[in-house]
Motif scaffolding. Sequence first.
Motif, mmCIF file in Angstrom:
data_model
loop_
_atom_site.group_PDB
_atom_site.id
_atom_site.type_symbol
_atom_site.label_atom_id
_atom_site.label_comp_id
_atom_site.label_asym_id
_atom_site.label_seq_id
_atom_site.Cartn_x
_atom_site.Cartn_y
_atom_site.Cartn_z
ATOM 1 N N VAL A 163 0.810 -1.174 -0.101
ATOM 2 C CA VAL A 163 0.069 0.091 -0.057
ATOM 3 C C VAL A 163 0.861 1.231 0.090
ATOM 4 O O VAL A 163 1.922 1.254 0.631
ATOM 5 N N LYS A 164 0.463 2.254 -0.490
ATOM 6 C CA LYS A 164 0.938 3.606 -0.730
ATOM 7 C C LYS A 164 0.062 4.702 -0.532
ATOM 8 O O LYS A 164 -1.089 4.424 -1.151
ATOM 9 N N THR A 165 0.478 5.765 -0.440
ATOM 10 C CA THR A 165 -0.522 7.102 -0.491
ATOM 11 C C THR A 165 -0.563 7.250 -1.798
ATOM 12 O O THR A 165 0.486 7.225 -2.664
ATOM 13 N N SER A 166 -1.595 7.969 -2.277
ATOM 14 C CA SER A 166 -1.862 8.198 -3.666
ATOM 15 C C SER A 166 -1.067 9.528 -3.979
ATOM 16 O O SER A 166 -0.773 9.969 -5.132
ATOM 17 N N GLY A 167 -0.601 10.357 -2.930
ATOM 18 C CA GLY A 167 -0.096 11.559 -2.978
ATOM 19 C C GLY A 167 -1.296 12.475 -2.748
ATOM 20 O O GLY A 167 -0.790 13.833 -3.005
ATOM 21 N N ALA A 168 -2.444 12.404 -2.959
ATOM 22 C CA ALA A 168 -3.446 13.273 -2.954
ATOM 23 C C ALA A 168 -4.111 12.697 -1.439
ATOM 24 O O ALA A 168 -3.630 12.846 -0.581
ATOM 25 N N LYS A 169 -5.545 12.181 -1.710
ATOM 26 C CA LYS A 169 -6.108 11.860 -0.420
ATOM 27 C C LYS A 169 -6.686 10.507 -0.235
ATOM 28 O O LYS A 169 -7.257 10.125 0.881
ATOM 29 N N GLY A 170 -6.079 9.631 -1.309
ATOM 30 C CA GLY A 170 -6.549 8.482 -1.322
ATOM 31 C C GLY A 170 -5.253 7.189 -1.010
ATOM 32 O O GLY A 170 -4.163 7.689 -0.480
ATOM 33 N N LEU A 171 -5.657 6.087 -1.315
ATOM 34 C CA LEU A 171 -4.267 5.216 -1.204
ATOM 35 C C LEU A 171 -4.937 4.043 -2.222
ATOM 36 O O LEU A 171 -5.583 4.078 -2.794
ATOM 37 N N HIS A 172 -3.513 3.584 -2.736
ATOM 38 C CA HIS A 172 -3.202 2.507 -3.949
ATOM 39 C C HIS A 172 -2.894 1.148 -3.176
ATOM 40 O O HIS A 172 -1.751 1.239 -2.379
ATOM 41 N N VAL A 173 -3.664 0.251 -3.170
ATOM 42 C CA VAL A 173 -3.068 -1.184 -3.024
ATOM 43 C C VAL A 173 -2.603 -1.790 -4.235
ATOM 44 O O VAL A 173 -3.426 -1.950 -5.247
ATOM 45 N N ALA A 232 3.217 6.715 -9.957
ATOM 46 C CA ALA A 232 4.442 5.940 -9.559
ATOM 47 C C ALA A 232 4.751 6.104 -8.131
ATOM 48 O O ALA A 232 4.748 7.202 -7.518
ATOM 49 N N ALA A 233 5.023 4.887 -7.438
ATOM 50 C CA ALA A 233 5.546 5.118 -6.081
ATOM 51 C C ALA A 233 6.670 6.462 -6.012
ATOM 52 O O ALA A 233 7.572 6.130 -7.108
ATOM 53 N N TYR A 234 6.754 7.152 -5.103
ATOM 54 C CA TYR A 234 7.768 8.252 -5.010
ATOM 55 C C TYR A 234 7.461 9.460 -6.074
ATOM 56 O O TYR A 234 8.183 10.647 -6.068
ATOM 57 N N SER A 235 6.559 9.401 -6.876
ATOM 58 C CA SER A 235 6.029 10.401 -7.784
ATOM 59 C C SER A 235 5.627 11.664 -6.978
ATOM 60 O O SER A 235 4.641 11.387 -6.084
ATOM 61 N N PRO A 236 6.107 13.019 -7.248
ATOM 62 C CA PRO A 236 5.429 13.858 -6.714
ATOM 63 C C PRO A 236 4.222 14.321 -7.275
ATOM 64 O O PRO A 236 3.535 13.608 -8.249
ATOM 65 N N SER A 245 3.575 10.519 -3.720
ATOM 66 C CA SER A 245 3.056 9.063 -3.429
ATOM 67 C C SER A 245 4.125 8.107 -2.670
ATOM 68 O O SER A 245 5.151 7.936 -3.254
ATOM 69 N N TYR A 246 3.786 7.729 -1.544
ATOM 70 C CA TYR A 246 4.804 7.027 -0.738
ATOM 71 C C TYR A 246 4.304 5.764 -0.140
ATOM 72 O O TYR A 246 3.068 5.894 0.496
ATOM 73 N N PRO A 247 5.203 4.800 -0.178
ATOM 74 C CA PRO A 247 4.911 3.661 0.423
ATOM 75 C C PRO A 247 4.735 3.472 1.990
ATOM 76 O O PRO A 247 5.641 4.216 2.797
ATOM 77 N N VAL A 248 3.748 3.063 2.545
ATOM 78 C CA VAL A 248 3.347 3.157 3.945
ATOM 79 C C VAL A 248 3.142 1.349 4.535
ATOM 80 O O VAL A 248 2.535 0.919 3.680
ATOM 81 N N ASP A 252 1.975 0.546 9.926
ATOM 82 C CA ASP A 252 2.055 1.857 10.056
ATOM 83 C C ASP A 252 0.880 2.739 9.484
ATOM 84 O O ASP A 252 0.800 3.993 9.695
ATOM 85 N N LEU A 253 -0.154 2.257 9.022
ATOM 86 C CA LEU A 253 -1.068 2.968 8.081
ATOM 87 C C LEU A 253 -2.048 3.841 9.283
ATOM 88 O O LEU A 253 -2.134 5.021 8.637
#
Length: 319
Positions: A163-173, A232-236, A245-248, A252-253
């Motif tokens: 799972v990672k944050t979308s970099g906005a308000k959501g999450l991507h699995v 992408a993971a790590y994309s601004p 967009s950052y891995p969690v 830790d979620l």
Amino acid sequence: MGAADETRAGVSLTNLDQPLFDGAGATKRDLVDYLDAVSGRILPELRDRPLSVLRVRPGQEPFMQKNLPKYTPDWVRRTEVWAEASHRRISYALCDDRRTLLWFANQRAVEYHPTLARAGQSEHPSHLVLDLDPPEGDAFGAVVRVALLVRQALADAGLAGAVKTSGAKGLHVIVTVDPATTAEEAAAATRALAARTERLDPAAATTAFVVADRGGRVFVDSTRAYGATVVAAYSPRIRPGAPVSYPVGWADLESASPADFTVRTVPALLGDRDPWAEALPAPQRLPTELVEQGRTIPVARVQAMHEGKRRAKARREAG
């Protein structure tokens, strides 16, 4: 060269002290420095995948670039893809190395959206995506709860995801799949997993494509399939504060806050680790019964279109 210009990896970088975009709290230099710092982690996410980028020029609205511009250097690798929607061939970049990434950064490409499949393998995605979209307002806690439901639905099917944050308000699995998996199988499995997630807690999660039908619940979007991209993971992202967009980790979620992960904070958080590479499971075979279930579920977007037509007809007949 001006004071705000320099060269890295043979790429001329210009106007580095300009603000990146309104509300970014960052300059173009911050973008370049960030992408350079994480290049070893983001490039594996981009390599060999047709790339769309979201660029932002001073005083203009952000725009999505798929087709490479005429002035693109000849050393940027590319791949031709037929676009059914526009009936033309599109020349996508393949961002395979630091030099290409820095060239994109100089073009003010802030967001990096690679395809789910590698170039020349569009029928065989490497992963599937469940995109969790919060209802109106800042409801990250609700998204976290639904992400944990997705994890349960995966575990029940004998699968694992990262799972990672979308970099906005959501999450991507993200669920990595066996290389033999077809695009149709991956799409069907994504629909089945979304339906199973909704069934685990229908008061928290919904697969309703029409926003008005979601009733304040988190939307489990199962439509990222076939030629789709995912950031992408790590994309601004082009959002206030320039988040990433950052891995969690799953553990830790519940304590994570997406706003903590920005172009300014992430390099120090990472140190010399690559938490996304560590989190991604090895490629997995999709269970036959999961795929079979998914084949019985209509595509959400198509279902919504038909439902919209049905409702319009009912309104006409009632009027």
